[in-house]
Scaffold this active site. Structure first.
Site, mmCIF file in Angstrom:
data_model
loop_
_atom_site.group_PDB
_atom_site.id
_atom_site.type_symbol
_atom_site.label_atom_id
_atom_site.label_comp_id
_atom_site.label_asym_id
_atom_site.label_seq_id
_atom_site.Cartn_x
_atom_site.Cartn_y
_atom_site.Cartn_z
ATOM 1 N N SER A 188 22.716 39.115 3.995
ATOM 2 C CA SER A 188 22.189 39.249 5.348
ATOM 3 C C SER A 188 23.328 39.369 6.346
ATOM 4 O O SER A 188 24.450 38.902 6.103
ATOM 5 C CB SER A 188 21.350 38.016 5.705
ATOM 6 O OG SER A 188 20.971 38.020 7.066
ATOM 7 N N TYR A 201 20.110 28.784 6.329
ATOM 8 C CA TYR A 201 19.911 30.107 5.742
ATOM 9 C C TYR A 201 21.212 30.901 5.790
ATOM 10 O O TYR A 201 21.616 31.525 4.793
ATOM 11 C CB TYR A 201 18.807 30.828 6.516
ATOM 12 C CG TYR A 201 18.557 32.261 6.104
ATOM 13 C CD1 TYR A 201 17.769 32.555 4.991
ATOM 14 C CD2 TYR A 201 19.066 33.327 6.852
ATOM 15 C CE1 TYR A 201 17.517 33.869 4.626
ATOM 16 C CE2 TYR A 201 18.810 34.641 6.493
ATOM 17 C CZ TYR A 201 18.038 34.912 5.387
ATOM 18 O OH TYR A 201 17.790 36.215 5.026
#
Length: 295
Positions: A188, A201
């Site tokens: 990501s 995350y």
């Protein structure tokens, strides 16, 4: 006759904000408005993965579904791992795989469970006779108001989903992979440009980049390539299931240079490229698909 320069990337997909909405984890496609574009009507294959066998974790919806559809239309048989609560989404994805003329297999369970995370490799090989492409895509995220708001239980859930499950599946798969095989991790932009409300995350996504770079060095001598795709803001069921301020949904993706969020279909080509023979000299790479946001 004037040649067209191609689609305007600012407006080629949904180019506005999103209505406030919220879902319980893990999130489902039929509750996500507008419905994400997985390439169901747009992706055209050209036999770049003909005869290959793929396993995609988190393959029921979002990015995983887009990749599954693209792989099948490129000629690959595809198994998808997903949560039991996502069976309806998984069934639809399998339908698209089979419509492309390839074999599909739905594997329901929790990637946080080591037995399931390892067993999906054996079940895929038993079904297809081997494994050539492993896409480690399953992920969990939740909005955190502050570090005080991050419980040990939630921290453990994020790490077991995003890292432990990934490691268990990869470790089981590697001995079965032949030269020419490919491992692709969905990292990501958060690995490089973390949002404070996604601190745990983002930590796992940064760890995934280290995993990819280290494993690529380990496996290069065996002819196995390892890469990552780093998505930016992509409209999937995970987004309305993340929680937090409703304005975050309304403005999701609007801060990119292209001025909009991406759709899952816009990532499929990156995975096809990394899995295909067009990328035989690409390993240890992180391919950004971010709408122009820098890593």
């Amino acid at each position: 006759m004037t040649d067209s320069p191609g689609a305007d990337p600012r407006h080629s997909e949904h180019d506005e904000g999103f209505a406030p909405q919220e879902q319980e984890q893990p999130g489902t496609t039929d509750e996500t408005r507008p419905t994400p574009d997985h390439g169901e009507e747009s992706y055209r294959g050209s036999d770049r993965l003909r005869g290959r066998r793929a396993l995609i974790t988190g393959g029921d919806s979002g990015i995983g579904r887009a990749v599954a559809i693209a792989f099948a239309r490129e000629g690959a048989d595809v198994a998808i791992a997903h949560m039991p609560e996502e069976q309806e989404d998984a069934d639809e994805t399998i339908g698209w795989i089979e419509k492309a003329g390839c074999r599909g297999r739905s594997l329901a369970g929790d990637i946080r469970d080591e037995e399931f995370a390892t067993g999906i490799v054996d079940r895929t090989i038993a079904e297809f006779g081997g494994l050539d492409i492993l896409v480690l895509n399953a992920a969990y995220q939740k909005d955190r108001e502050s570090l005080d708001d991050l419980s040990t239980e939630e921290f453990d859930r994020v790490f077991r989903t995003n890292l432990y499950g990934l490691l268990w599946t990869a470790r089981t798969a590697v001995p079965h992979l032949e030269p020419g095989s490919s491992i692709i991790v969905t990292s990501s932009i958060q690995a490089f440009n973390p949002s404070p409300n996604l601190i745990d995350y983002a930590m796992t996504k940064a760890a995934q980049v280290a995993f990819v770079k280290a494993l690529a060095q380990q496996l290069g001598g065996k002819g196995i390539r390892v890469n990552a795709v780093a998505p930016g803001p992509i409209w999937t069921p995970l987004i309305p299931a993340t929680g937090g301020d409703p304005e975050w949904i309304e403005q999701f993706g609007q801060d990119t240079p292209l001025g909009r969020a991406g759709q899952p279909a816009e990532l499929a080509g990156a995975y096809v490229y990394l899995a295909s023979d067009a990328a035989t000299y690409v390993s240890g790479a992180v391919l950004p698909v971010t709408g122009g946001k820098g890593l």
